[in-house]
Design a protein around this motif. Structure first.
Motif, PDB file in Angstrom:
ATOM      1  N   ASP A 175       0.870  -1.187  -0.102  1.00 28.22           N
ATOM      2  CA  ASP A 175      -0.133   0.164  -0.133  1.00 28.22           C
ATOM      3  C   ASP A 175       0.840   1.174  -0.122  1.00 28.22           C
ATOM      4  O   ASP A 175       1.502   1.683   0.933  1.00 28.22           O
ATOM      5  CB  ASP A 175      -0.777   0.127   1.075  1.00 28.22           C
ATOM      6  CG  ASP A 175      -1.890   1.268   1.310  1.00 28.22           C
ATOM      7  OD1 ASP A 175      -1.746   2.084   0.551  1.00 28.22           O
ATOM      8  OD2 ASP A 175      -2.795   1.053   1.984  1.00 28.22           O
ATOM      9  N   GLU A 176       1.000   1.826  -1.226  1.00 28.24           N
ATOM     10  CA  GLU A 176       1.783   2.977  -1.035  1.00 28.24           C
ATOM     11  C   GLU A 176       1.440   4.555  -0.527  1.00 28.24           C
ATOM     12  O   GLU A 176       2.066   5.437  -0.562  1.00 28.24           O
ATOM     13  CB  GLU A 176       2.030   3.392  -2.618  1.00 28.24           C
ATOM     14  CG  GLU A 176       2.985   2.351  -3.488  1.00 28.24           C
ATOM     15  CD  GLU A 176       3.271   2.694  -4.921  1.00 28.24           C
ATOM     16  OE1 GLU A 176       2.990   3.560  -5.099  1.00 28.24           O
ATOM     17  OE2 GLU A 176       3.837   1.765  -5.595  1.00 28.24           O
ATOM     18  N   SER A 177       0.173   4.274   0.035  1.00 28.96           N
ATOM     19  CA  SER A 177      -0.388   5.245   0.638  1.00 28.96           C
ATOM     20  C   SER A 177       0.049   5.258   2.049  1.00 28.96           C
ATOM     21  O   SER A 177      -0.388   6.470   2.749  1.00 28.96           O
ATOM     22  CB  SER A 177      -2.019   5.318   0.504  1.00 28.96           C
ATOM     23  OG  SER A 177      -2.233   4.383   1.283  1.00 28.96           O
ATOM     24  N   ARG A 178       0.603   4.237   2.513  1.00 30.26           N
ATOM     25  CA  ARG A 178       0.991   4.284   3.902  1.00 30.26           C
ATOM     26  C   ARG A 178       2.443   3.986   4.180  1.00 30.26           C
ATOM     27  O   ARG A 178       3.092   3.573   3.095  1.00 30.26           O
ATOM     28  CB  ARG A 178       0.214   3.201   4.686  1.00 30.26           C
ATOM     29  CG  ARG A 178      -1.358   3.329   4.750  1.00 30.26           C
ATOM     30  CD  ARG A 178      -1.931   2.244   5.297  1.00 30.26           C
ATOM     31  NE  ARG A 178      -1.724   2.333   6.705  1.00 30.26           N
ATOM     32  CZ  ARG A 178      -1.663   1.047   7.434  1.00 30.26           C
ATOM     33  NH1 ARG A 178      -2.044  -0.089   6.680  1.00 30.26           N
ATOM     34  NH2 ARG A 178      -1.442   1.085   8.770  1.00 30.26           N
ATOM     35  N   LYS A 314      -5.706   6.128   8.898  1.00 29.63           N
ATOM     36  CA  LYS A 314      -4.835   5.691   7.923  1.00 29.63           C
ATOM     37  C   LYS A 314      -4.545   6.696   6.745  1.00 29.63           C
ATOM     38  O   LYS A 314      -5.293   7.436   6.070  1.00 29.63           O
ATOM     39  CB  LYS A 314      -5.707   4.361   7.370  1.00 29.63           C
ATOM     40  CG  LYS A 314      -5.608   3.210   8.095  1.00 29.63           C
ATOM     41  CD  LYS A 314      -6.084   1.912   7.199  1.00 29.63           C
ATOM     42  CE  LYS A 314      -5.728   0.724   8.225  1.00 29.63           C
ATOM     43  NZ  LYS A 314      -6.524  -0.721   7.466  1.00 29.63           N
ATOM     44  N   GLY A 315      -3.268   6.708   6.643  1.00 24.37           N
ATOM     45  CA  GLY A 315      -2.719   7.783   5.515  1.00 24.37           C
ATOM     46  C   GLY A 315      -2.205   9.004   6.058  1.00 24.37           C
ATOM     47  O   GLY A 315      -1.677   9.850   5.440  1.00 24.37           O
ATOM     48  N   ASP A 316      -2.503   9.567   7.430  1.00 25.07           N
ATOM     49  CA  ASP A 316      -2.353  10.620   8.271  1.00 25.07           C
ATOM     50  C   ASP A 316      -0.796  10.579   8.195  1.00 25.07           C
ATOM     51  O   ASP A 316      -0.119   9.717   8.638  1.00 25.07           O
ATOM     52  CB  ASP A 316      -2.822  10.700   9.445  1.00 25.07           C
ATOM     53  CG  ASP A 316      -4.272  11.228   9.211  1.00 25.07           C
ATOM     54  OD1 ASP A 316      -4.553  11.747   8.119  1.00 25.07           O
ATOM     55  OD2 ASP A 316      -4.919  11.050  10.237  1.00 25.07           O
ATOM     56  N   ARG A 335       3.505   7.626   7.080  1.00 25.29           N
ATOM     57  CA  ARG A 335       2.056   7.552   6.678  1.00 25.29           C
ATOM     58  C   ARG A 335       1.235   6.526   7.413  1.00 25.29           C
ATOM     59  O   ARG A 335       1.582   5.375   7.186  1.00 25.29           O
ATOM     60  CB  ARG A 335       1.845   7.549   5.249  1.00 25.29           C
ATOM     61  CG  ARG A 335       2.400   8.671   4.490  1.00 25.29           C
ATOM     62  CD  ARG A 335       1.486   9.794   4.439  1.00 25.29           C
ATOM     63  NE  ARG A 335       1.951  10.914   3.542  1.00 25.29           N
ATOM     64  CZ  ARG A 335       1.322  12.214   3.553  1.00 25.29           C
ATOM     65  NH1 ARG A 335       0.304  12.337   4.315  1.00 25.29           N
ATOM     66  NH2 ARG A 335       1.662  13.124   3.082  1.00 25.29           N
TER      67      ARG A 335
END
Length: 336
Positions: A175-178, A314-316, A335
């Motif tokens: 997961d590239e957003s995290r 999630k992602g913050d 992230r």
């Protein structure tokens, strides 16, 4: 692959010790403690308690495993950070492995005191990135109350510290957003004895001396010692440096920060950093008021609570930072 936090958990003893309780043991009061530290209460196992550090860590680890939604047997490595191990040796990591009943996985102990969790999380990140391990249990736990000087002589240190543990499951994800974006770790050993507990240790002798009825050791070497003002001045310098370094290494802007979770050393330090970095109250998470300084446990406890309360999602963009004995300090930007 990204290194992500898959699960979190924390545990603190049930026994609440207020500032008023401490005032019955030493020459202090609620106002004196609040003014200097921001602390209102803390949790103590106590000298006769049945929750040594490894048990505190185990209880936090169970919650992290459940929160991650994995089977305990999916954990392939353990990293345990503490300055208050159950035994002089071995460390708490192997005890945690036994409690969990995980078959012969490796266990690493980290002795970096207040920055112990930062060092542990950074180490876990490196292992995951190398492909060596897939799911690492990282624990920060402390049982300070067994060895504090609960008299007026020790009040400058003893009013600050509490017991507790936090744990995270760190693993690989596509997961590239995290994921963890940057880590940094530093030390300055010339100040080692500005914040220290010197005995037991090989510098001052061990078994033979203890058997000698004429052996004497200064009381200051038995209990924790802290040069408070000196530590404070270095902390408010190194904290912002480590945080700025994390953002620069990751190519991120502080303006995008959702939450700063500093080691809970002193509320005045956190407030100083917040003001210096122009952060709002909603961007800094503090829980020292109710737990005191839980050293290696403070960041994972705070991280777990922040997530539990919905203050980070999630992602913050979240920054973890610590400074303490050694001197050692560092930060992790991720992230969530």
């Amino acid at each position: 692959m990204r290194t992500v936090i898959k699960g979190l958990g924390h545990y603190v003893p049930e026994n609440v010790v207020t500032n008023h309780d401490l005032a019955k043991l030493m020459d202090t009061n609620d106002e004196w403690i609040r003014e200097r530290t921001g602390i209102v209460e803390r949790r103590h196992v106590g000298r006769d308690g049945d929750e040594p550090t490894s048990v505190l860590g185990f209880k936090a680890a169970q919650k992290a495993i459940e929160n991650a939604g994995i089977d305990k047997n999916e954990i392939d490595f353990i990293i345990f950070a503490t300055l208050s191990p159950d035994l002089y040796f071995p460390g708490c990591g192997v005890q945690l492995q036994e409690y969990l009943g995980i078959d012969t996985v490796g266990a690493l102990d980290i002795r970096n005191q207040c920055s112990g969790f930062i060092y542990a999380l950074s180490t876990a990140h490196a292992y995951v990135q190398s492909g060596m391990y897939k799911n690492i249990l990282v624990v920060g736990a402390e049982n300070h109350s067994f060895g504090l000087d609960m008299t007026t002589r020790g009040r400058g240190v003893s009013v600050i510290f509490g017991d507790g543990a936090g744990a995270v499951i760190v693993g690989a994800s596509d997961d590239e957003s995290r994921g963890i974006l940057s880590c940094n770790m530093h030390s300055e050993g010339k100040y080692a004895e500005e914040l220290t507990m010197q005995f037991p240790g090989t510098k001052y002798g061990w078994a033979d001396n203890l058997l000698d009825e004429d052996f004497k050791i200064e009381i200051e070497k038995i209990y924790p010692h802290m040069n408070g003002n000196f530590v404070f001045k270095h902390a408010v310098t190194r904290f912002p440096e480590a945080i700025q370094e994390a953002f620069e290494d990751a190519g991120e802007s502080v303006e995008n920060l959702k939450m700063l979770i500093p080691h809970q050393a002193n509320l005045r330090i956190s407030q100083f950093i917040q003001k210096r970095m122009n952060l709002s109250d909603d961007q800094v998470f503090n829980n020292i008021q109710k737990y005191g300084n839980t050293t290696a446990g403070s960041i994972p406890i705070a991280l777990s609570e922040a997530a539990e309360q919905g203050k980070i999602q999630k992602g913050d963009l979240v920054c973890l930072a610590a400074f303490g004995s050694g001197f050692t300090w560092g930060s992790v930007l991720l992230r969530f």
